[in-house]
Design an enzyme around this catalytic site. Structure first.
Site, PDB file in Angstrom:
ATOM      1  CB  THR A   1      -5.510   6.113  -3.742  1.00  0.00           C
ATOM      2  OG1 THR A   1      -6.481   5.092  -3.983  1.00  0.00           O
ATOM      3  CG2 THR A   1      -5.470   6.417  -2.259  1.00  0.00           C
TER       4      THR A   1
ATOM      5  CD  GLU B   1      -3.092  -0.685   0.125  1.00  0.00           C
ATOM      6  OE1 GLU B   1      -4.107  -0.088   0.485  1.00  0.00           O
ATOM      7  OE2 GLU B   1      -2.888  -1.001  -1.064  1.00  0.00           O
TER       8      GLU B   1
END
Length: 370
Positions: free
Chosen positions: A238, A184
């Site tokens: 994102t 991530e």
């Protein structure tokens, strides 16, 4: 345990009152950037593989849940990614090869150092101290990229669990979350509100990042909860959506969001879907900044609430909108109204689905013994 750290201003959170204006709203300094974890070997003796191949699944996730930016998330049933992992004598010992990517996208890199599944697999191998076995991995994407449903986290979770399973499940779930966070951090930032529920299932509260402290929140089994997920044909990366966030917030908004996040946690534990919806709809910090970047989002939320949803917000960074309700039939009707609003106001085609909470998280699907 891996060491986690924060990158922040000299004072990570400071409250101040500017002198240039009389009695302005108090502001909270915000820092949303964290450095990636550095995983360490956690197993004293290198384990041998107990399977020649495994297939795993990791579910989609809804992060933030309105006021819970970066510290609340949940897993949703039926959507997600699959990983097939094999012991491969043709791959150099201690390394991993991504042999195939199929599904909703094939444009992802097959370089393990540039692929969510590859990064998480490597981190898990490092935790296990794997030096004598080579592995090959196939990734099947069930989630589109940039959807707001934890696509990168699903790949990372499925890969981390696959490596752990093939070597006899030596690591716990919190350790696998750390491996997933390595991935991530490379893709969207060091935040666990997707990867934690993707691995652990259900609702998860991230109480702390240094050290990582995860708190599963158990939704009562005798209560009904359905998520209406409406995904438009629009990509919201994102990193781009995080870059749009404010660096300062009024103190009154900080207090408001804190109270709504607390109410949301209480609603989850009590199985109060109505209060859960109200709290989920009440973010005054992140959603107001991101919603205008997603064509039609404000109209979609209004349509969901008018159709009877208990609450509606952006799923993760978007563009998927998520509403909550206590009956699948109501959810189908609400989804139709949300799709209609995305088209009429945002000029975006979208797809609606009604899903339950995934209480299991990433798991082994099939295996072949040695």
């Amino acid at each position: 345990m891996a060491t986690l750290c924060f990158q922040s201003p000299t004072k990570p959170i400071s409250f101040f009152q500017p002198k240039s204006k009389p009695s302005p709203p108090l502001l909270a300094k915000v820092s949303v950037f964290r450095c990636r974890a550095s995983v360490q070997t956690l197993v004293a003796v290198e384990p041998e593989p107990v399977y020649t191949s495994v297939k795993t699944f990791a579910p989609a996730t809804v992060a933030n849940l309105g006021p819970g930016f970066d510290f609340l998330g949940c897993a949703v049933d039926g959507l997600g990614d699959h990983v097939t992992l094999r012991v491969d004598p043709s791959v150099r010992a201690g390394e991993i090869l991504i042999s195939e990517i199929t599904g909703t996208t094939t444009k992802l890199s097959t370089n393990p150092l540039r692929n969510c599944a590859g990064i998480a697999a490597i981190a898990t191998m490092k935790m296990l101290g794997i030096r004598s076995v080579g592995l090959s991995l196939d990734l099947h994407k069930g989630l589109p990229l940039g959807s707001g449903l934890g696509s990168s986290a699903a790949s990372a979770a499925a890969a981390a669990v696959a490596v752990n399973e093939i070597f006899g499940r030596k690591l716990g779930r919190e350790e696998l979350v750390l491996a997933g966070l390595e991935s991530e951090a490379k893709v969207s930032g060091y935040h666990a509100d997707n990867i934690a529920p993707a691995i652990m299932g259900g609702f998860v509260l991230i109480r702390n990042y240094e050290p990582l402290d995860l708190k599963p929140l158990r939704f009562p089994a005798d209560k009904d909860l359905f998520f209406v997920l409406v995904s438009p044909e629009f990509e919201a990366p994102t990193k781009k959506m995080r870059a749009a966030l404010p660096t300062e917030i009024p103190m009154v908004h900080h207090v408001w969001n804190s109270s709504q996040a607390a109410a949301l946690v209480a609603a989850v534990l009590e199985g109060d879907v109505v209060m859960l919806g109200k709290a989920l709809s009440s973010d005054k910090i992140v959603e107001p900044t991101r919603a205008p970047l997603i064509p039609g989002m404000e109209a979609v939320k209004k349509a969901a609430l008018e159709a009877g949803a208990f609450g509606c917000t952006i799923s993760g960074a978007g563009p998927t909108a998520v509403a909550v309700i206590d009956a699948a039939e109501k959810g189908e009707m609400i989804g139709e109204k949300m799709v209609e609003a995305f088209w009429k106001v945002g000029h975006l085609k979208s797809v609606a689905s009604v899903k339950k909470l995934d209480k299991i998280g990433a798991r082994l699907v099939t295996s072949v013994s040695r």
